[in-house]
Scaffold this active site. Structure first.
Site, short mmCIF file in Angstrom:
data_model
loop_
_atom_site.label_atom_id
_atom_site.label_comp_id
_atom_site.label_asym_id
_atom_site.label_seq_id
_atom_site.Cartn_x
_atom_site.Cartn_y
_atom_site.Cartn_z
N LYS A 502 -3.50 9.89 -10.09
CA LYS A 502 -4.96 9.97 -10.24
C LYS A 502 -5.59 10.34 -8.91
O LYS A 502 -4.96 10.27 -7.85
CB LYS A 502 -5.50 8.63 -10.74
CG LYS A 502 -5.26 7.46 -9.80
CD LYS A 502 -5.85 6.18 -10.36
CE LYS A 502 -5.64 5.02 -9.39
NZ LYS A 502 -6.29 3.79 -9.82
N ARG A 600 -12.03 -6.34 -14.44
CA ARG A 600 -12.57 -4.99 -14.30
C ARG A 600 -12.62 -4.35 -15.69
O ARG A 600 -13.69 -4.01 -16.17
CB ARG A 600 -11.71 -4.17 -13.34
CG ARG A 600 -12.26 -2.80 -13.00
CD ARG A 600 -11.47 -2.15 -11.88
NE ARG A 600 -10.08 -1.91 -12.23
CZ ARG A 600 -9.18 -1.38 -11.39
NH1 ARG A 600 -9.56 -1.06 -10.16
NH2 ARG A 600 -7.93 -1.20 -11.77
N TYR A 728 -25.20 15.54 18.27
CA TYR A 728 -26.49 15.19 17.71
C TYR A 728 -27.03 13.89 18.29
O TYR A 728 -26.27 12.99 18.64
CB TYR A 728 -26.37 15.00 16.19
CG TYR A 728 -26.26 16.29 15.40
CD1 TYR A 728 -27.31 17.22 15.40
CD2 TYR A 728 -25.14 16.55 14.63
CE1 TYR A 728 -27.21 18.39 14.66
CE2 TYR A 728 -25.04 17.70 13.88
CZ TYR A 728 -26.08 18.62 13.89
OH TYR A 728 -25.98 19.77 13.15
N MET A 777 -20.84 17.91 10.22
CA MET A 777 -20.39 18.20 8.87
C MET A 777 -19.07 18.96 8.84
O MET A 777 -18.17 18.65 8.07
CB MET A 777 -21.46 19.01 8.12
CG MET A 777 -21.06 19.32 6.67
SD MET A 777 -22.29 20.28 5.78
CE MET A 777 -23.60 19.07 5.60
#
Length: 835
Positions: A502, A600, A728, A777
């Site tokens: 998964k 869950r 930044y 980023m």
């Protein structure tokens, strides 16, 4: 070729069935999936703690194999027309067969052992000697109790030289390998820590390895390994009077003292190294295209072999300069137009071609396959015979197109053209192909690149590979197989395995991982969502797949693609039954999730009776498994709670099963639970994060291997004066003149923004470079003031062997799962297979 009756005598076997006891045997096969010549193959049913070859006898028979070696009674009616030989131990029989086969040859046989360098030296010796001698060698690193006999079996009457490596992990093993290899020339590389756990100390390991040379004529080693030298001197005294033939002759080399080859100078210049030595009173020299210490030691070992074989100085100098790097791994990359590229452009010979074609066969995501291959160099066969055999190998596979490059292939293209099912195209050189590349179409296919290095196939690879990003996640599929086998070794007999793929296989790539696990024989795969399962089905994954979080609206697609839902509530159960009735399916496999304390998902204890009644009222579904999820299996302080969960699971599961018409499987353990709670393995276990090299419970004593390495490159280097801002927000001010590297990874790639401002480091030239300023980023900055040799374009290791994923998770205040699953899809995945 040997005949089956001769093989029976060699291994002291008994006939269980014999239809044709004069059948010729060309191939010894231990894997039914990779039979090359079924009509002349002997399938040997090896039994190991992980797998029993007897379970695959019928698979081999279906492929056309008619000769079998077994260690238990077999129903001959299931494999009609077969020769079946029974022995007590099939591995021992394999070794006896190989040892008898070896006795038929009276040629120089080089046996190599030691801790490091065995495979590189073997491959370099092949490069250096196969132009002069028709040479056979061990495939890849086949140096084990099974690999060695398979290697020795490759010896053929027309060969003039053999090179085999031998590796051991415990006392008693080398004696068996010596009988099989029976080397005339020995080479002991060095001694180190590899595989030390099976020995009391280094001396015991050395003495065990020396058994390989008890019948050799010459032994080469380096004087400068003092402990090795002491053991060999002692060994010489012990065997001096015990040999019926001439005594063992030592050939030594040293940088520190007098030796047969006395190394005087080692001069490194760029990527090359000039080595000068004194031999038989004369100064001789070589130059190799490497400058690292390991390569220098390996090359000197090879030099000693060449001197022993009486090659001239000129021959040696010429060949040494042509040495090529050795890579024993395949690379799987994403290519243009949804292609998959298998890059094996490191060496080219028949044995490695067969191994590469086996790997190509595993790529079920494509129906179309292309092989791009260069001339084979240093093979020692007549071109016509060689390329007839290559053409036959290719024609037997599901390959639609063959592209041959080189003058020899071009000359022998008729050998390929007679096989009409394979379209064959030929070019006289790599440059010719590159000039005509625009005329070739590559689309949604698997492409194998198989070439000798001198043909520069990297130029073809550059055109075929999908250029996505400078940041690359390398996934070692061999390490994944190793980790799977580590867990398999912890299982009780008969326990099945369910592997978790998964979340894009924890960030590693769904199809590629699933394909390997399917090939490795796991019983189930598990994904989180229906779309993940459909993607695997479209890519050719046929094994059972459980979907853990199915959406009610996708149940119809699940049934269409034969995906099996986890059902955890009456809403999901009713919705699936309704869809199944509409589609008129019967006994569709489903998996019932019980809530035993995780809280869950899952049915709770007071719902079991109603659940059983609901299931029994319909014929549309059949409960395949009943399972639950342990909340804290890796935490010793929570073992009491784990026992409570297990007790509740058994109580609920048995109650449900008592009301069902079939007997479903139970599974409860995750990766940590398998090891820490072996009594809870039940019928099946779920292996998740452990497959990917993360030992959450720290209970496997370092047995797991990291499978992933995330690396990027330096885009720019600049010097920042003291007092200037970096990044930044003016958060970092240079306190002194700093040398800064901007690397091509940021939070959009999955590198957490929280790791900025010195909270983490990357590795450049083996040295840590701390982050400077905020993570951007698409990039970030690191301090390389103390790494003066760092240059633009150099690699920066984000995680791998060191720092590890766990280091990053600790720095970011999270868990390894989050780091792994956060790596962006835009990061290119490259898959390595070293087997």
């Amino acid at each position: 070729m040997e005949n089956i009756e001769q093989i029976r005598k060699w291994c002291n076997g008994l006939w269980l069935a014999g239809e044709n006891n004069t059948a010729s045997i060309e191939e010894l096969c231990i894997d039914s999936r990779s039979v090359e010549h079924p009509q002349n193959a002997l399938f040997i049913a090896l039994k190991t703690p992980l797998r029993d070859g007897h379970n695959f006898i019928q698979d081999a028979w279906i492929k056309g194999v008619r000769n079998f070696l077994v260690s238990r009674a077999i129903d001959a009616s299931l494999i009609k027309g077969a020769n079946i030989i029974q022995v007590t131990d099939t591995q021992n029989a394999l070794q006896l067969i190989a040892a008898a086969h070896r006795k038929r040859f009276d040629i120089p046989v080089i046996g190599i052992t030691g801790s490091n360098g065995k495979t590189v030296i073997k491959e370099w010796l092949y490069q250096l000697l196969s132009a002069k001698y028709n040479t056979v060698r061990s495939p890849k690193s086949y140096n084990s109790q099974v690999g060695v006999p398979l290697s020795v079996w490759l010896m053929k009457p027309d060969q003039q030289l053999a090179i085999f490596e031998a590796g051991i992990s415990q006392p008693g093993e080398m004696e068996k390998l010596e009988r099989i290899i029976h080397p005339t020339i020995g080479l002991f590389t060095n001694i180190g820590e590899a595989h030390s756990e099976g020995f009391l100390n280094a001396r015991q390991k050395i003495n065990e390895k020396l058994i390989l040379f008890r019948n050799a004529k010459q032994l080469i080693y380096c004087y400068d390994h003092s402990e090795l030298n002491q053991c060999i001197v002692q060994y010489m005294h012990q065997v001096k009077g015990g040999r019926s033939e001439e005594p063992l002759q030592l050939f030594t080399w040293s940088q520190k003292q007098e030796a047969d080859l006395r190394i005087n100078h080692i001069n490194k210049t760029g990527a090359k190294t000039a080595i000068t030595a004194l031999y038989k009173g004369k100064e001789i020299s070589i130059t190799i295209p490497f400058s690292d210490d390991a390569s220098i030691e390996n090359a000197i070992h090879c030099w000693c072999i060449l001197l022993l074989l009486n090659l001239s100085n000129n021959e040696i100098k010429e060949q040494m300069l042509l040495l090529q790097p050795v890579s024993m791994r395949l690379e799987l990359r994403h290519g243009i137009n949804d292609c998959t590229i298998i890059n094996d452009a490191y060496n080219s010979d028949l044995t490695s071609l067969q191994l590469a074609l086996n790997y190509l066969d595993q790529q079920k995501q494509h129906t179309h396959r292309t092989v791009i291959m260069s001339d084979m160099l240093q093979v020692g066969k007549r071109d016509l015979d060689l390329y007839e055999e290559v053409a036959m190998l290719v024609s037997r596979r599901n390959i639609q197109r063959f592209i041959g490059i080189g003058p020899a292939l071009y000359k022998n293209k008729a050998s390929f053209r007679k096989y009409k099912k394979v379209r064959s195209i030929f070019f006289k050189s790599t440059e010719d192909l590159l000039k005509n590349f625009h005329l070739l179409t590559f689309d949604k296919e698997a492409i194998l690149l198989k070439g000798a290095r001198v043909f520069a196939f990297e130029k073809i690879a550059m055109l075929l590979e999908q250029q996505v990003h400078q940041t690359i996640l390398s996934i070692n599929l061999s390490a994944l197989t190793h980790n799977l086998n580590v867990f398999r070794a912890e299982l009780r007999p008969g326990v099945k395995t369910m592997a978790m793929v998964k979340a894009f296989a924890y960030g590693s790539g769904s199809y590629e991982i699933a394909s390997l696990l399917q090939y490795a024989g796991v019983d189930y795969l598990t994904v989180a969502y229906t779309d993940e399962g459909i993607t695997l089905r479209k890519a050719g994954i046929k094994m059972p797949i459980m979907v853990m979080s199915p959406d009610d609206t996708s149940f119809d697609r699940m049934i269409a693609w034969k995906l099996e839902p986890e059902l955890f509530s009456f809403r999901s159960l009713s919705a699936f039954i309704n869809i199944a009735q509409t589609l008129q399916v019967q006994k569709y496999p489903v998996h019932i999730k019980l809530d035993t304390g995780m809280h869950r998902l899952g049915f709770v204890p007071d719902e079991i009776e109603l659940l059983a009644n609901t299931i029994n009222e319909t014929a549309t579904i059949q409960v395949e498994t009943i399972f639950s999820h342990l909340a804290a299996s890796d935490d010793p302080q929570q073992d009491g709670y784990t026992k409570q969960q297990a007790h509740l699971f058994e109580e609920m599961g048995r109650k449900l099963m008592d009301h069902l018409p079939n007997i479903p499987m139970f599974h409860l353990c995750n990766s940590a639970g398998i090891v820490r709670h072996p009594g809870l393995q039940y019928d099946m276990v779920r292996i998740g994060i452990g497959l990917y090299g993360i030992d959450t419970g720290n209970v496997l004593s370092g047995k797991l291997k990291q499978i992933s390495t995330l690396k990027t490159t330096i885009s720019q280097i600049h010097t920042v004066p003291a007092g200037d801002n970096i990044g930044y927000g003016h958060r970092t001010i240079a306190t002194h003149n700093m040398r800064i590297a901007t690397i091509s990874i940021g939070y959009a790639d999955g590198y957490p923004r929280s790791l900025g401002n010195g909270k983490a480091f990357v590795l450049i030239h083996g040295k840590p470079a701390k982050t400077i300023g905020s993570i951007c980023m698409d990039m970030c900055m690191v301090d390389i003031t103390d790494i003066p040799n760092a240059s633009e374009g150099d690699d920066a290791i984000i995680f791998g062997a060191y720092p590890t994923v766990s280091h990053l998770a600790g720095w970011a205040g999270t868990i390894s799962y989050e780091i792994m699953t956060s790596i962006s899809q835009r990061v290119k995945r490259v898959y390595l297979n070293e087997e």
